[in-house]
Design a protein around this motif. Sequence first.
Motif, PDB file in Angstrom:
ATOM      1  N   TYR A 146      58.647  23.219  33.146  1.00  0.00           N
ATOM      2  CA  TYR A 146      56.806  23.083  32.180  1.00  0.00           C
ATOM      3  C   TYR A 146      56.641  24.561  31.467  1.00  0.00           C
ATOM      4  O   TYR A 146      57.017  23.652  29.674  1.00  0.00           O
ATOM      5  CB  TYR A 146      56.112  23.445  33.325  1.00  0.00           C
ATOM      6  CG  TYR A 146      54.542  23.623  32.341  1.00  0.00           C
ATOM      7  CD1 TYR A 146      54.242  22.062  32.246  1.00  0.00           C
ATOM      8  CD2 TYR A 146      53.538  24.299  32.501  1.00  0.00           C
ATOM      9  CE1 TYR A 146      52.947  21.962  31.939  1.00  0.00           C
ATOM     10  CE2 TYR A 146      52.357  23.820  31.682  1.00  0.00           C
ATOM     11  CZ  TYR A 146      52.396  22.920  31.706  1.00  0.00           C
ATOM     12  OH  TYR A 146      50.800  23.476  30.178  1.00  0.00           O
ATOM     13  N   ALA A 147      57.398  25.534  31.428  1.00  0.00           N
ATOM     14  CA  ALA A 147      56.945  26.385  30.588  1.00  0.00           C
ATOM     15  C   ALA A 147      58.151  26.435  29.523  1.00  0.00           C
ATOM     16  O   ALA A 147      57.570  26.498  28.316  1.00  0.00           O
ATOM     17  CB  ALA A 147      57.170  27.803  31.208  1.00  0.00           C
ATOM     18  N   ARG A 150      56.937  23.611  27.701  1.00  0.00           N
ATOM     19  CA  ARG A 150      55.494  23.465  26.059  1.00  0.00           C
ATOM     20  C   ARG A 150      56.362  24.786  25.336  1.00  0.00           C
ATOM     21  O   ARG A 150      55.098  24.481  23.952  1.00  0.00           O
ATOM     22  CB  ARG A 150      54.451  24.966  27.036  1.00  0.00           C
ATOM     23  CG  ARG A 150      53.671  23.325  28.339  1.00  0.00           C
ATOM     24  CD  ARG A 150      53.285  21.985  27.986  1.00  0.00           C
ATOM     25  NE  ARG A 150      52.338  22.667  27.068  1.00  0.00           N
ATOM     26  CZ  ARG A 150      51.293  21.969  25.790  1.00  0.00           C
ATOM     27  NH1 ARG A 150      52.237  20.289  25.317  1.00  0.00           N
ATOM     28  NH2 ARG A 150      51.481  21.941  25.321  1.00  0.00           N
ATOM     29  N   LYS A 151      57.239  25.923  25.400  1.00  0.00           N
ATOM     30  CA  LYS A 151      57.515  26.244  24.037  1.00  0.00           C
ATOM     31  C   LYS A 151      58.149  25.750  23.093  1.00  0.00           C
ATOM     32  O   LYS A 151      57.994  26.074  22.185  1.00  0.00           O
ATOM     33  CB  LYS A 151      58.215  27.646  25.359  1.00  0.00           C
ATOM     34  CG  LYS A 151      58.348  28.671  24.088  1.00  0.00           C
ATOM     35  CD  LYS A 151      57.557  29.676  23.024  1.00  0.00           C
ATOM     36  CE  LYS A 151      58.467  30.279  22.403  1.00  0.00           C
ATOM     37  NZ  LYS A 151      57.027  31.391  21.528  1.00  0.00           N
ATOM     38  N   ARG A 154      56.184  21.026  22.125  1.00  0.00           N
ATOM     39  CA  ARG A 154      54.897  21.607  22.354  1.00  0.00           C
ATOM     40  C   ARG A 154      54.165  19.845  21.869  1.00  0.00           C
ATOM     41  O   ARG A 154      52.508  19.934  22.656  1.00  0.00           O
ATOM     42  CB  ARG A 154      54.697  22.484  21.373  1.00  0.00           C
ATOM     43  CG  ARG A 154      55.074  23.906  21.703  1.00  0.00           C
ATOM     44  CD  ARG A 154      54.484  25.134  20.942  1.00  0.00           C
ATOM     45  NE  ARG A 154      55.313  26.299  20.648  1.00  0.00           N
ATOM     46  CZ  ARG A 154      54.229  27.358  20.101  1.00  0.00           C
ATOM     47  NH1 ARG A 154      53.444  27.953  19.135  1.00  0.00           N
ATOM     48  NH2 ARG A 154      54.797  28.995  20.341  1.00  0.00           N
ATOM     49  N   GLU A 157      53.603  16.255  26.163  1.00  0.00           N
ATOM     50  CA  GLU A 157      52.660  16.354  27.533  1.00  0.00           C
ATOM     51  C   GLU A 157      54.079  15.973  28.543  1.00  0.00           C
ATOM     52  O   GLU A 157      54.307  14.708  29.192  1.00  0.00           O
ATOM     53  CB  GLU A 157      51.910  15.744  27.743  1.00  0.00           C
ATOM     54  CG  GLU A 157      50.273  15.809  29.029  1.00  0.00           C
ATOM     55  CD  GLU A 157      50.333  17.423  28.811  1.00  0.00           C
ATOM     56  OE1 GLU A 157      49.665  18.103  29.474  1.00  0.00           O
ATOM     57  OE2 GLU A 157      49.872  17.811  27.615  1.00  0.00           O
ATOM     58  N   ILE A 201      56.190  29.970  27.657  1.00  0.00           N
ATOM     59  CA  ILE A 201      55.456  30.305  27.417  1.00  0.00           C
ATOM     60  C   ILE A 201      54.666  31.349  28.315  1.00  0.00           C
ATOM     61  O   ILE A 201      55.554  31.609  29.754  1.00  0.00           O
ATOM     62  CB  ILE A 201      54.403  29.305  27.126  1.00  0.00           C
ATOM     63  CG1 ILE A 201      54.004  28.374  28.956  1.00  0.00           C
ATOM     64  CG2 ILE A 201      54.434  28.444  26.334  1.00  0.00           C
ATOM     65  CD1 ILE A 201      52.532  27.447  28.838  1.00  0.00           C
ATOM     66  N   GLN A 203      52.149  32.177  31.288  1.00  0.00           N
ATOM     67  CA  GLN A 203      51.972  32.268  32.596  1.00  0.00           C
ATOM     68  C   GLN A 203      50.916  33.449  33.700  1.00  0.00           C
ATOM     69  O   GLN A 203      51.944  33.744  33.435  1.00  0.00           O
ATOM     70  CB  GLN A 203      52.804  31.284  33.509  1.00  0.00           C
ATOM     71  CG  GLN A 203      53.006  29.704  32.776  1.00  0.00           C
ATOM     72  CD  GLN A 203      54.235  29.068  33.212  1.00  0.00           C
ATOM     73  OE1 GLN A 203      53.669  27.877  33.802  1.00  0.00           O
ATOM     74  NE2 GLN A 203      55.178  29.233  33.449  1.00  0.00           N
TER      75      GLN A 203
END
Length: 227
Positions: A146-147, A150-151, A154, A157, A201, A203
Motif C-alpha cells: 500500500y505504502a 501511494r508513493k 498516487r 486508489e 509513504i 505511516q
Amino acid sequence: MSRSSGVVDVRQQVTDQQWADAELVWEYHRLHHELRPCSAAIALGCNDIGVAAYTAELFHRGLFPVVVFSGANSPDTWSPFPRGEAVHYREHALRLGVPDRAILVEPDAMNTGDNVALSREVLRDHEVDVNSLMLVSMPYMERRAYATVRKQWREVEPVCASEPLTLAEYIQELGGDLEVIDMMVGDLQRVIEYPKRGFAIDQEVPAAVLGAFQRLVESGFDSRLLR
C-alpha cells in the motif's frame, strides 16, 4: 514457500511473549480493506504460490477484469519458481480457471517498487485504464505494498487483499515454517525505513508495535533485516 496439510503446533516453538509480539506485528501489516471491484489487479510475486491461488479466487468473484502477475526471482524463489515468479503464477492461475485473456505478465520485477512501476507500464502498454487497483500479496506485505503504491502511483486508489488467515493458520499452511516471523519483522523495518529513502509513504507505527518489533529482533528473528 510450499503449502502443507500436516498439523504443526507452532505455538510450542516460541515463548508466549514472542507469539504475542508476532501476532501484534502480523495484525499491523494487515490493513483489512473492504474488497470492492477495481479496474485491475497486481499480484506481487513472492515464494508463496497461495498468492496466485487467492488472485484466481478474487478474479472469479468478479473483483477485477485483468491481473498483472509481477515478479522475476529472489534467492527464495529460484527453487520453487525456476522460470520466474510471474510465469509460475500465471500457469497456476490458468489451472484454476482464470482465462489467458485476463492475465498480463511482468517478469522483471526484483522488489516491490519494481512490481508497481513495471506493472504500471504493462497496464499502460495494454491500454488498461486504471483508477482503482487491487494489490494481492502475502498477508504481511499488505502495508508495504500500500505504502509503495501511494508513493509511486498516487492517482490510483489501492485496495489491498490477501488470504484471510490468522498468523497461526498461515504458518500452519506453510508447514510450521517460523521464518515467516523473520520475514514480517523485516517488512516492518522496511515500513519504517523506506519512506526515508523515498520508496514509500510514511505511516504511523504504534509504540506497542515498535516494542514488539524490538523484542522480536532481540530474540533472534532478524534474518530478514536490512543490514
